[in-house]
Write a protein that holds these residues in place. Structure first.
Motif, PDB file in Angstrom:
ATOM      1  N   PHE A 128      -6.755  -3.079  -5.624  1.00 11.80           N
ATOM      2  CA  PHE A 128      -7.961  -2.928  -4.812  1.00 11.80           C
ATOM      3  C   PHE A 128      -8.227  -1.443  -4.546  1.00 11.80           C
ATOM      4  N   ASP A 129      -9.505  -1.098  -4.399  1.00 11.86           N
ATOM      5  CA  ASP A 129      -9.866   0.264  -4.020  1.00 11.86           C
ATOM      6  C   ASP A 129      -9.440   0.489  -2.577  1.00 11.86           C
ATOM      7  N   ARG A 144     -10.228   2.636  -0.526  1.00  8.76           N
ATOM      8  CA  ARG A 144     -11.292   3.152   0.355  1.00  8.76           C
ATOM      9  C   ARG A 144     -12.242   2.055   0.806  1.00  8.76           C
ATOM     10  N   THR A 145     -12.456   1.042  -0.050  1.00  6.72           N
ATOM     11  CA  THR A 145     -13.458   0.018   0.244  1.00  6.72           C
ATOM     12  C   THR A 145     -12.914  -1.401   0.246  1.00  6.72           C
ATOM     13  N   ALA A 155     -10.368  -3.831  -8.060  1.00  3.37           N
ATOM     14  CA  ALA A 155     -10.604  -2.799  -9.069  1.00  3.37           C
ATOM     15  C   ALA A 155      -9.943  -3.092 -10.400  1.00  3.37           C
ATOM     16  N   ARG A 196      -7.284   4.290 -17.519  1.00  4.85           N
ATOM     17  CA  ARG A 196      -8.574   4.953 -17.307  1.00  4.85           C
ATOM     18  C   ARG A 196      -8.680   6.215 -18.147  1.00  4.85           C
ATOM     19  N   GLY A 243      -2.282   6.404  -3.765  1.00  5.73           N
ATOM     20  CA  GLY A 243      -3.579   5.765  -3.596  1.00  5.73           C
ATOM     21  C   GLY A 243      -3.634   4.352  -4.128  1.00  5.73           C
ATOM     22  N   GLU A 278     -12.507  -3.071  -2.475  1.00  6.90           N
ATOM     23  CA  GLU A 278     -13.098  -3.746  -3.630  1.00  6.90           C
ATOM     24  C   GLU A 278     -12.047  -3.993  -4.702  1.00  6.90           C
ATOM     25  N   TYR A 318       0.864  -1.191   0.000  1.00  7.67           N
ATOM     26  CA  TYR A 318       0.000   0.000   0.000  1.00  7.67           C
ATOM     27  C   TYR A 318       0.893   1.232   0.000  1.00  7.67           C
TER      28      TYR A 318
END
Length: 329
Positions: free
Chosen positions: A90-91, A93-94, A98, A318, A62, A96, A57
């Motif tokens: 992974f997100d 914040r959540t 990604a 993106r 981010g 999830e 991380y």
């Protein structure tokens, strides 16, 4: 979930941008701002292989991710690469999932770019002669990356297989503005070299102190379960830099035989590791002290490197609408 394949990863990653991103990520790691737990690995002794898990991380970009990478040295000389990997993003914040990325392309790019970062920090500014030891993916990536940070004018390629060395030399000569030639031995490649990039699965050292010129900067990224790339004398005399002391000095296969062996033999102590890359970036540890000093960057790979590269790839994908979107569950 965004799925990004190998050719897309290669097209989206810019080497110069990646080197700068790695500098920031390594500074974050050394300062304790990033999370990079010790690598864990399941070994496959009958193949001298392993499957490693590397979560990380890096809050400054981010990026929360994990890499699964297999290292099978016996694949050398076959159609399969020695390193194969996937990265899951992974997100942060959540949690999830990604994105799913080809990890082999990222590993090749970030490993070479971090070696280039070490050369930017430690090699003499006037370094023009590069020795490339090895003929695989990393050898190719290192030759190209080193040319981004130093005015390389001559590249010598050496490997176990002279035909492969000649093939690689031809490929590099066609794409780089440097004189490139294959040579018969590692000693010949290293004779008078300003930078040496070792990327082999050697059993016996391919970097030996007696072959090195004063002031050379050595990078060593090889995975060598049955041996090592760098001899004791080079380690003992060099100013040694690593990505992370904790990672480099962890028990093998997480750590480096090139450092662990001379420590076990009493040739040097663990304190002989002079600096982490992030400390050199931040200026909290000094670098080269003279033009004649030999410097050594020993890499074992840490997850913040993959995180920095993955952040660039996902961001660019993106922006450009690249990659396939799939739904899990």
């Amino acid at each position: 979930m965004l799925v990004i394949g190998r050719s897309q990863v290669e097209a989206l990653l810019d080497t110069d941008t990646l080197i700068d991103a790695l500098a920031a990520a390594m500074a974050d790691l050394s300062a304790g701002r990033a999370s990079a737990p010790d690598r864990v690995a399941a070994t496959v002794p009958e193949q001298d292989g392993l499957l490693a898990a590397m979560p990380g991380y890096v809050p400054s970009v981010g990026m929360l991710m994990a890499k699964l990478v297999s290292l099978f040295p016996r694949n050398a000389g076959t159609p399969l690469p020695t390193h194969q990997a996937v990265i899951v993003v992974f997100d942060p914040r959540t949690g999830e999932p990604a994105a799913l990325l080809d990890g082999a392309a990222i590993t090749a790019a970030r490993t070479a770019a971090c070696s280039a970062l070490s050369a930017r920090l430690l090699a003499r500014p006037d370094a023009t002669v590069l020795a490339v030891l090895g003929t695989g993916v990393q050898a190719r990536s290192h030759a190209r990356a080193m040319c981004r940070v130093r005015p390389i004018r001559q590249i010598r390629v050496a490997g176990r297989d002279q035909a492969k060395a000649a093939t690689l030399a031809g490929e590099l000569a066609a794409s780089l503005e440097a004189e490139v030639r294959a040579v018969a031995t590692y000693a010949e490649a290293l004779d008078g070299a300003d930078i040496a990039a070792a990327a082999t699965h050697a059993v016996e050292p391919v970097v030996r102190r007696s072959w090195l010129a004063p002031g050379v900067h050595v990078t060593s990224v090889g995975f060598n379960p049955a041996g090592r790339e760098v001899d004791d004398a080079t380690v003992a005399e060099a100013l040694v830099c690593v990505e992370s002391r904790q990672a480099a000095l962890a028990p093998f296969p997480a750590g480096s035989n090139d450092l662990l062996a001379p420590i076990r033999a009493g040739v040097v102590s663990a304190g002989h590791v002079h600096a982490e890359l992030g400390e050199l970036v931040a200026g909290t540890r000094p670098g080269r002290s003279s033009a004649e000093q030999i410097t050594l960057y020993k890499s074992v790979g840490v997850s913040v490197q993959d995180a920095a590269a993955a952040a660039l790839v996902v961001g660019a994908a993106r922006e450009r609408g690249v990659g396939e979107r799939i739904t899990l569950g």
